[in-house]
Design an enzyme around this catalytic site. Structure first.
Site, PDB file in Angstrom:
ATOM      1  CB  THR A   1       1.433  -1.007  -8.190  1.00  0.00           C
ATOM      2  OG1 THR A   1       1.730  -2.098  -7.582  1.00  0.00           O
ATOM      3  CG2 THR A   1       0.728  -1.072  -9.565  1.00  0.00           C
TER       4      THR A   1
ATOM      5  CG  HIS B   1      -8.385  -3.139  30.600  1.00  0.00           C
ATOM      6  ND1 HIS B   1      -7.642  -4.429  30.759  1.00  0.00           N
ATOM      7  CD2 HIS B   1      -7.814  -2.877  29.581  1.00  0.00           C
ATOM      8  CE1 HIS B   1      -7.223  -4.675  29.969  1.00  0.00           C
ATOM      9  NE2 HIS B   1      -7.117  -3.826  29.068  1.00  0.00           N
ATOM     10  CD  GLU B   2      -9.503   0.068  26.932  1.00  0.00           C
ATOM     11  OE1 GLU B   2      -8.506   0.745  26.649  1.00  0.00           O
ATOM     12  OE2 GLU B   2      -9.647  -1.086  26.552  1.00  0.00           O
TER      13      GLU B   2
ATOM     14  N   GLY C   1       0.778  -1.142  -0.025  1.00  0.00           N
ATOM     15  CA  GLY C   1       0.034   0.013   0.104  1.00  0.00           C
ATOM     16  C   GLY C   1       0.885   1.292  -0.036  1.00  0.00           C
TER      17      GLY C   1
END
Length: 644
Positions: free
Chosen positions: A244, A460-461, A240
């Site tokens: 090309t 947790h976060e 990506g």
């Protein structure tokens, strides 16, 4: 009128395939005709052979015969019985009443006089018992068909084999052209609309490739100084990144013929086809020289040849590679033919393919940096209606580690999200939603989560966010959410510093931030859950990399067991002893324990702010770096990744 247009268009789409001739339909039709013929003739019985001597004095004078059909040139006569007497002949037909006809037949010699013999029999019968006599001759085409059948079969076979064989990879010309090159030829630059202006970023790569194009246009400027045209250039980089696209730009800029082919197009199920296609490709290229040949995903054919011929070799692929090596720099001359190739697996390519004289240059196309991402966004946002005052710099800062293809996907997703909400322009929030969807997946607000689980997820976060904010070398936080996305129940987005080197202290702080969620559960709930699976996986891999790859362990020492060639993946043996393996495991555990202690210390010392952040998450479900700055103050240490 507007309502009829879709109907008419749909009708054309339906009628179009019907106008094409289908061999399959013809075969089905012949089968149906054959089955119908068998069905209608299934009731007739096979005629029974009799002798003329027996029939002329018995059956033919019995009055049971309805018709006699005599074929003169075949010297054969068929006898048809009256319908009323068929039941009385069941014994002769295996107990079943015969139907249809003929029922009997007899054969005679050449000197048989049909008129005389049958006239004598009819004179013996009364007028109401006479049978119908038919004397005829059949025109037989069997002899002609026997002569024509074999040539017709050859012609049909040739036509079928010459048709495109889609399932066997025969290409557009059928099986007889299977060895021909599948490369697409672009004769003029107008056939490809992509130019170097459409390739944002990649400045160093564009300089290398533009020099090749300039060599083709102004070769005398280089040859006057004794320079030679490069044989080939290999574009290497992650998926990506625009390899090309860069080749397409070369095709659009160069005023020379351009051949484009994929590496997988050389590989075929037939023996020798790959090598034949390589020869045909270079034959065409020599005829069009000077020209450029682009081979995309060259690792499909250029993989390193195996030293163990009986274990993992592929003779057909290796023969194709051998032919490619010969054509690129063999005994023959390919002057004026430049080879461009692209791959994201340069480590597995054959060494003979990588040497100077074949691919003289290796052009590395890496993930875009901040300024390059800004240029890529400018290209992809040309056709998108943006709100007034939209700042593209903001998007470039929010997408570290994104490739050019990812950025194009972000722009497209943002436009789709805006259209879904019936907006007239694409706003900043649409881009943020698009980035969140690409990174974390689709929001799953309907997922059933208990209040206890939601509380655990929030802490947790919050643990991740607190540790990453307070440790100076950890990645700065951007956003935290407890809304389930994809397979995760919560997520935190960071803006990693775009650096080329990472120190031990930086990696340890990142590991502490990674395990911060698990530590937060231990502190608040006194127990742990399965929610830290991905964190532990990342933590373990990073710790093993520090010990076995980067030499960041004092006991293991400055050793690296990393294999850049990738061949260790096929090996069943580890490059170190069992004793060293135990030492590595011990050092990895120590690193993880140290990260655990650091996270525990940070969360314990800042318990009040940590709990406040978790409560804010439960309330808002989504918080940003501004909320953390309000709770913990301005972040200290580390480089600001948001600065251009």
């Amino acid at each position: 009128m507007e309502e009829k247009k879709p109907h008419n268009r749909h009708k054309k789409q339906q009628d179009a395939p019907g106008g094409r001739f289908s061999w399959t339909s013809l075969i089905y039709l012949l089968l149906l005709v054959g089955l119908a013929y068998m069905w209608f003739n299934s009731g007739s019985s096979d005629p029974i052979k009799k002798e003329w001597i027996d029939l002329k004095g018995t059956l033919l004078v019995s009055g049971d015969v309805a018709k006699v059909e005599y074929v003169r040139n075949e010297r054969k006569a068929d006898i048809y019985l009256e319908k009323e007497v068929l039941a009385s002949y069941k014994n002769q037909f295996g107990g079943k009443e015969p139907k249809g006809g003929p029922h009997f037949y007899f054969l005679v010699s050449d000197n048989f006089d049909a008129e005389t013999e049958f006239e004598a029999i009819l004179e013996q019968l009364p007028a109401d018992k006479h049978f119908k006599l038919v004397i005829t001759e059949h025109k037989s085409y069997l002899g002609i068909l026997e002569w024509l059948l074999f040539p017709l079969m050859l012609i049909v076979f040739w036509i079928l084999m010459s048709r495109p064989m889609r399932n066997m990879g025969g290409g557009g010309g059928g099986i007889f052209n299977v060895g021909k090159s599948q490369a697409k030829l672009y004769e003029t630059a107008g056939n490809v609309k992509v130019t170097f202006k459409d390739v944002a970023g990649l400045e160093e790569a564009k300089v290398e490739v533009m020099e090749i194009v300039d060599f083709l246009k102004n070769s005398k400027r280089y040859t006057a100084l004794g320079g030679k045209i490069p044989k080939g250039a290999l574009l290497v980089g992650p998926p990506g990144t625009g390899k090309t696209l860069l080749a397409k730009a070369v095709a659009g800029e160069a005023n020379v013929p351009f051949f484009s082919i994929s590496g997988s197009d050389f590989v075929e199920m037939f023996v020798g086809v790959g090598a034949s296609r390589v020869r045909d490709l270079f034959r065409q290229a020599k005829e069009k020289a000077p020209c450029i040949v682009f081979i995309d995903e060259i690792d499909a054919v250029g993989r390193a040849r195996s030293k163990n011929g009986g274990f993992s070799s592929n003779d057909e692929r290796e023969n194709t590679l051998n032919q490619l090596l010969t054509e690129m720099d063999g005994f023959g001359s390919n002057s004026g033919v430049i080879i461009l190739a692209a791959t994201n697996r340069a480590d597995i390519l054959d060494k003979a393919l990588m040497r100077a004289g074949r691919f003289d240059r290796q052009i590395h196309v890496e993930l875009p940096e901040l300024k390059e991402r800004l240029e890529i966004f400018k290209v992809h946002l040309n056709n998108i209606k943006l709100e007034e005052g939209f700042q593209m710099e903001f998007l470039a800062k929010q997408t570290p580690g994104f490739s050019g293809a990812d950025i194009a996907n972000v722009c497209n997703e943002a436009a789709l999200i805006a259209a879904r909400h019936n907006k007239k322009v694409v706003e900043r929030q649409d881009f943020l939603d698009a980035i969140d969807r690409i990174v974390g997946g689709l929001e799953r607000k309907s997922k059933i989560i208990t209040q206890e689980e939601k509380n655990t997820i929030a802490h947790h976060e919050a643990g991740h966010a607190t540790v990453s904010w307070l440790l100076p070398n950890a990645n700065p936080l951007l956003k935290v959410t407890i809304i389930p996305r994809g397979q995760s129940l919560g997520a935190a987005w960071y803006l990693p510093e775009e650096r080329q080197l990472t120190t031990t202290e930086q990696m340890m702080d990142e590991m502490a931030a990674t395990i911060g969620g698990r530590v937060a559960e231990e502190i608040v709930n006194g127990r742990i859950s399965t929610g830290a699976l991905s964190d532990l996986e990342k933590l373990t891999k990073q710790a093993y990399a520090m010990v076995t790859y980067f030499g960041m362990s004092s006991k293991v020492g400055n050793l690296s067991y990393y294999d850049s060639t990738g061949r260790s993946e096929m090996s069943f043996n580890r490059p170190y002893s069992e004793k060293t393996a135990e030492l590595i495991d011990s050092e990895v555990k120590k690193l993880i324990e140290k990260a655990h202690e650091t996270a525990t210390r940070v969360l314990t010392e800042n318990r009040e702010g940590f709990e406040k952040l978790a409560a804010l998450l439960l309330e808002k479900e989504v918080i940003f770096s501004e909320d953390l700055e309000e709770i913990f103050g301005q972040r200290k240490g580390g480089k600001d990744p948001n600065r251009l």
